[in-house]
Design a protein around this motif. Structure first.
Motif, PDB file in Angstrom:
ATOM      1  N   GLY A   1       0.806  -1.224   0.000  1.00  0.00           N
ATOM      2  CA  GLY A   1       0.000   0.000   0.000  1.00  0.00           C
ATOM      3  C   GLY A   1       0.837   1.271   0.000  1.00  0.00           C
ATOM      4  N   ILE A   2       2.030   1.190  -0.548  1.00  0.00           N
ATOM      5  CA  ILE A   2       2.924   2.365  -0.584  1.00  0.00           C
ATOM      6  C   ILE A   2       2.844   3.021  -1.972  1.00  0.00           C
ATOM      7  CG2 ILE A   2       5.361   3.078  -0.454  1.00  0.00           C
ATOM      8  CD1 ILE A   2       5.748   0.654   1.487  1.00  0.00           C
ATOM      9  N   ASP A   3       2.717   4.349  -1.978  1.00  0.00           N
ATOM     10  CA  ASP A   3       2.657   5.068  -3.254  1.00  0.00           C
ATOM     11  C   ASP A   3       4.015   5.035  -3.941  1.00  0.00           C
ATOM     12  OD1 ASP A   3       0.050   5.745  -2.858  1.00  0.00           O
ATOM     13  OD2 ASP A   3       0.504   7.708  -1.982  1.00  0.00           O
ATOM     14  N   PHE A   4       3.982   5.050  -5.251  1.00  0.00           N
ATOM     15  CA  PHE A   4       5.251   5.030  -5.980  1.00  0.00           C
ATOM     16  C   PHE A   4       5.153   5.878  -7.240  1.00  0.00           C
ATOM     17  CE2 PHE A   4       3.415   2.358  -9.161  1.00  0.00           C
ATOM     18  CZ  PHE A   4       2.522   1.538  -8.464  1.00  0.00           C
ATOM     19  N   GLU A   5       6.324   6.301  -7.700  1.00  0.00           N
ATOM     20  CA  GLU A   5       6.400   7.014  -8.972  1.00  0.00           C
ATOM     21  C   GLU A   5       7.684   6.547  -9.658  1.00  0.00           C
ATOM     22  OE1 GLU A   5       5.856  11.315  -8.721  1.00  0.00           O
ATOM     23  OE2 GLU A   5       6.902  11.540 -10.640  1.00  0.00           O
ATOM     24  N   VAL A   6       7.628   6.376 -10.947  1.00  0.00           N
ATOM     25  CA  VAL A   6       8.802   5.898 -11.678  1.00  0.00           C
ATOM     26  C   VAL A   6       9.343   7.027 -12.551  1.00  0.00           C
ATOM     27  CG1 VAL A   6       9.720   4.070 -13.156  1.00  0.00           C
ATOM     28  CG2 VAL A   6       7.704   3.621 -11.746  1.00  0.00           C
ATOM     29  N   ILE A   7      10.642   7.274 -12.426  1.00  0.00           N
ATOM     30  CA  ILE A   7      11.276   8.317 -13.241  1.00  0.00           C
ATOM     31  C   ILE A   7      12.230   7.633 -14.225  1.00  0.00           C
ATOM     32  CG2 ILE A   7      12.755  10.363 -13.185  1.00  0.00           C
ATOM     33  CD1 ILE A   7      11.582  10.977 -10.438  1.00  0.00           C
ATOM     34  N   PRO A   8      11.951   7.782 -15.507  1.00  0.00           N
ATOM     35  CA  PRO A   8      12.763   7.067 -16.493  1.00  0.00           C
ATOM     36  C   PRO A   8      14.213   7.523 -16.497  1.00  0.00           C
ATOM     37  CG  PRO A   8      11.117   8.466 -17.567  1.00  0.00           C
ATOM     38  CD  PRO A   8      10.904   8.599 -16.105  1.00  0.00           C
ATOM     39  N   GLY A   9      15.066   6.665 -17.005  1.00  0.00           N
ATOM     40  CA  GLY A   9      16.476   7.031 -17.144  1.00  0.00           C
ATOM     41  C   GLY A   9      16.953   6.687 -18.547  1.00  0.00           C
ATOM     42  N   VAL A  10      18.096   7.213 -18.921  1.00  0.00           N
ATOM     43  CA  VAL A  10      18.692   6.859 -20.218  1.00  0.00           C
ATOM     44  C   VAL A  10      19.259   5.453 -20.067  1.00  0.00           C
ATOM     45  CG1 VAL A  10      20.525   7.376 -21.874  1.00  0.00           C
ATOM     46  CG2 VAL A  10      19.315   9.257 -20.732  1.00  0.00           C
ATOM     47  N   THR A  11      18.700   4.521 -20.809  1.00  0.00           N
ATOM     48  CA  THR A  11      19.191   3.149 -20.691  1.00  0.00           C
ATOM     49  C   THR A  11      20.534   2.986 -21.401  1.00  0.00           C
ATOM     50  OG1 THR A  11      18.733   0.843 -21.194  1.00  0.00           O
ATOM     51  CG2 THR A  11      17.746   2.441 -22.680  1.00  0.00           C
ATOM     52  N   SER A  12      21.382   2.126 -20.840  1.00  0.00           N
ATOM     53  CA  SER A  12      22.675   1.848 -21.493  1.00  0.00           C
ATOM     54  C   SER A  12      22.452   1.227 -22.871  1.00  0.00           C
ATOM     55  CB  SER A  12      23.523   0.918 -20.632  1.00  0.00           C
ATOM     56  OG  SER A  12      22.885  -0.330 -20.475  1.00  0.00           O
ATOM     57  N   ALA A  13      21.321   0.531 -23.039  1.00  0.00           N
ATOM     58  CA  ALA A  13      21.042  -0.139 -24.313  1.00  0.00           C
ATOM     59  C   ALA A  13      21.033   0.850 -25.475  1.00  0.00           C
ATOM     60  CB  ALA A  13      19.703  -0.856 -24.235  1.00  0.00           C
ATOM     61  N   ILE A  14      20.562   2.052 -25.218  1.00  0.00           N
ATOM     62  CA  ILE A  14      20.497   3.084 -26.262  1.00  0.00           C
ATOM     63  C   ILE A  14      21.552   4.168 -25.998  1.00  0.00           C
ATOM     64  CG2 ILE A  14      19.001   4.844 -27.306  1.00  0.00           C
ATOM     65  CD1 ILE A  14      16.640   2.955 -26.775  1.00  0.00           C
ATOM     66  N   GLY A  15      21.714   4.535 -24.723  1.00  0.00           N
ATOM     67  CA  GLY A  15      22.643   5.620 -24.383  1.00  0.00           C
ATOM     68  C   GLY A  15      24.088   5.307 -24.730  1.00  0.00           C
ATOM     69  N   ALA A  16      24.495   4.051 -24.527  1.00  0.00           N
ATOM     70  CA  ALA A  16      25.906   3.716 -24.811  1.00  0.00           C
ATOM     71  C   ALA A  16      26.201   3.826 -26.312  1.00  0.00           C
ATOM     72  CB  ALA A  16      26.260   2.344 -24.245  1.00  0.00           C
ATOM     73  N   PRO A  17      25.413   3.169 -27.192  1.00  0.00           N
ATOM     74  CA  PRO A  17      25.694   3.351 -28.616  1.00  0.00           C
ATOM     75  C   PRO A  17      25.512   4.795 -29.093  1.00  0.00           C
ATOM     76  CG  PRO A  17      23.741   1.953 -28.295  1.00  0.00           C
ATOM     77  CD  PRO A  17      24.394   2.122 -26.959  1.00  0.00           C
ATOM     78  N   THR A  18      24.448   5.448 -28.642  1.00  0.00           N
ATOM     79  CA  THR A  18      24.208   6.807 -29.132  1.00  0.00           C
ATOM     80  C   THR A  18      25.340   7.746 -28.717  1.00  0.00           C
ATOM     81  OG1 THR A  18      21.828   6.530 -29.213  1.00  0.00           O
ATOM     82  CG2 THR A  18      22.617   8.772 -29.006  1.00  0.00           C
ATOM     83  N   SER A  19      25.847   7.566 -27.502  1.00  0.00           N
ATOM     84  CA  SER A  19      26.868   8.521 -27.044  1.00  0.00           C
ATOM     85  C   SER A  19      28.197   8.351 -27.787  1.00  0.00           C
ATOM     86  CB  SER A  19      27.067   8.436 -25.533  1.00  0.00           C
ATOM     87  OG  SER A  19      27.787   7.286 -25.223  1.00  0.00           O
ATOM     88  N   ILE A  20      28.443   7.179 -28.380  1.00  0.00           N
ATOM     89  CA  ILE A  20      29.664   7.086 -29.212  1.00  0.00           C
ATOM     90  C   ILE A  20      29.359   7.469 -30.666  1.00  0.00           C
ATOM     91  CG2 ILE A  20      30.828   5.347 -27.781  1.00  0.00           C
ATOM     92  CD1 ILE A  20      30.110   3.253 -29.981  1.00  0.00           C
ATOM     93  N   GLY A  21      28.087   7.715 -30.957  1.00  0.00           N
ATOM     94  CA  GLY A  21      27.710   8.103 -32.323  1.00  0.00           C
ATOM     95  C   GLY A  21      27.339   6.915 -33.190  1.00  0.00           C
ATOM     96  N   LEU A  22      26.973   5.800 -32.550  1.00  0.00           N
ATOM     97  CA  LEU A  22      26.568   4.611 -33.319  1.00  0.00           C
ATOM     98  C   LEU A  22      25.044   4.615 -33.439  1.00  0.00           C
ATOM     99  CD1 LEU A  22      27.905   1.009 -32.611  1.00  0.00           C
ATOM    100  CD2 LEU A  22      25.672   1.444 -33.576  1.00  0.00           C
ATOM    101  N   PRO A  23      24.525   4.803 -34.661  1.00  0.00           N
ATOM    102  CA  PRO A  23      23.064   4.898 -34.813  1.00  0.00           C
ATOM    103  C   PRO A  23      22.420   3.508 -34.785  1.00  0.00           C
ATOM    104  CG  PRO A  23      24.123   5.130 -36.948  1.00  0.00           C
ATOM    105  CD  PRO A  23      25.224   4.887 -35.949  1.00  0.00           C
ATOM    106  N   ILE A  24      21.509   3.259 -33.861  1.00  0.00           N
ATOM    107  CA  ILE A  24      20.921   1.909 -33.788  1.00  0.00           C
ATOM    108  C   ILE A  24      19.841   1.691 -34.846  1.00  0.00           C
ATOM    109  CG2 ILE A  24      21.591   1.323 -31.423  1.00  0.00           C
ATOM    110  CD1 ILE A  24      18.885   2.258 -30.477  1.00  0.00           C
ATOM    111  N   THR A  25      19.301   2.791 -35.383  1.00  0.00           N
ATOM    112  CA  THR A  25      18.505   2.675 -36.613  1.00  0.00           C
ATOM    113  C   THR A  25      19.169   3.590 -37.639  1.00  0.00           C
ATOM    114  OG1 THR A  25      17.013   4.540 -36.202  1.00  0.00           O
ATOM    115  CG2 THR A  25      16.339   2.407 -35.300  1.00  0.00           C
ATOM    116  N   HIS A  26      19.051   3.207 -38.887  1.00  0.00           N
ATOM    117  CA  HIS A  26      19.639   4.047 -39.946  1.00  0.00           C
ATOM    118  C   HIS A  26      18.910   3.720 -41.240  1.00  0.00           C
ATOM    119  CE1 HIS A  26      22.817   6.572 -41.613  1.00  0.00           C
ATOM    120  NE2 HIS A  26      22.865   5.736 -42.631  1.00  0.00           N
ATOM    121  N   ARG A  27      18.472   4.768 -41.894  1.00  0.00           N
ATOM    122  CA  ARG A  27      17.691   4.602 -43.117  1.00  0.00           C
ATOM    123  C   ARG A  27      18.373   3.618 -44.076  1.00  0.00           C
ATOM    124  NH1 ARG A  27      13.515   7.615 -45.310  1.00  0.00           N
ATOM    125  NH2 ARG A  27      13.540   7.596 -47.570  1.00  0.00           N
TER     126      ARG A  27
END
Ligand code: SAH
Length: 246
Positions: free
Chosen positions: A114-140
């Motif tokens: 019965g405890i209230d909760f709230e979830v605050i999203p974070g940058v996941t390593s799954a996307i943040g790690a590739p994106t921060s080195i400039g590796l596009p996980i989707t590309h036309r």
């Protein structure tokens, strides 16, 4: 009585959200993980109670059910707050709380109590790690989809859910180093062994390392954890961007 389940981001302290910092600043108790960067704790008040509940591959400091119980206990303990009111508890987790963070299990326990909760999203390593080195996980024309999957499925599960026959163009594997040999062997049943592969070790941190290979040889490389394994032709796009092609 409120518990905030907060994503700390992939490693680099500057990749935490403004919302997460705001919540940390008013915390009475912070329960934090191995993968959440300790510098982030400095946002919490000096006199806030800071409890390490870290989990590391192979050496769990606390079991998940113990963590769940502890969060509930701290949230119900009014001595944790300055004014005897219900305390503000922050459960800080690496990356995003719901990407292999077992955040859902913690929320279910809070709900039960019965405890209230709230979830605050974070940058996941799954996307943040590739994106921060400039590796596009989707590309036309190269990748129209990606799959994020665990390389370490709970060994006690009677039926395996991960079958490695995913059709997404880019595969992003978390917790995938321990079983890299077995997993890449399985994936080669469905993909060309020469498909580009790369590992990002300690993504977004100062000791980050990028290791390139192909599906059939990446398992032989020297890799430290935490690391994510990426498989797909987008790695060639990254190499083109950085003039890395032989
Ligand atoms: N909730 C986290 C993931 C927890 S599972 C998130 O959203 O990022 C733990 C796995 O995340 C590790 O085994 C590794 O595969 C990956 N990981 C977390 N931080 C990482 C980092 N800085 N660099 C590379 N991989 C990381």
């Amino acid at each position: 009585m409120v518990v905030y389940l907060v994503g700390a981001g992939p490693g680099d302290v500057d990749l935490i959200t403004v919302k997460a910092v705001k919540v940390l600043k008013k915390a009475d108790v912070v329960l934090y993980d191995y993968l959440s960067n300790n510098e982030i704790l400095e946002y919490a008040p000096e006199n806030a109670k800071k409890i390490y509940v870290g989990k590391k591959a192979g050496s769990h400091y606390k079991k998940q059910n113990e963590i769940n119980e502890l969060i509930v206990k701290e949230a119900q303990d009014k001595t944790n707050s300055k004014n005897g009111e219900n305390p503000i508890v922050v459960r800080l987790k690496g990356g995003d709380p719901f990407v292999f963070g077992r955040g859902g299990e913690e929320i279910l326990e809070l709900a039960k109590a019965g405890i209230d909760f709230e979830v605050i999203p974070g940058v996941t390593s799954a996307i943040g790690a590739p994106t921060s080195i400039g590796l596009p996980i989707t590309h036309r024309a190269v990748s129209t989809s990606f799959t994020v999957v665990t390389g370490h499925e709970d060994p006690t599960k009677p039926n395996k859910q991960v079958k490695w026959d995913y059709t997404a163009d880019t595969l992003i594997i978390l917790m995938g180093i321990g079983n890299i040999k077995e997993n890449t062997t399985e994936i080669m049943k469905y993909r060309d062994p020469k498909t580009p592969a790369c590992v990002i070790e300690n993504g977004t941190l100062s000791n980050e390392r990028i290791i390139f290979g192909t599906l059939d040889n990446i398992a032989q490389k020297d890799i430290n954890t935490p690391a994510i394994l990426i498989i797909g032709n987008v790695i060639d796009v990254f190499k083109d961007m950085n003039h890395l092609k032989e």
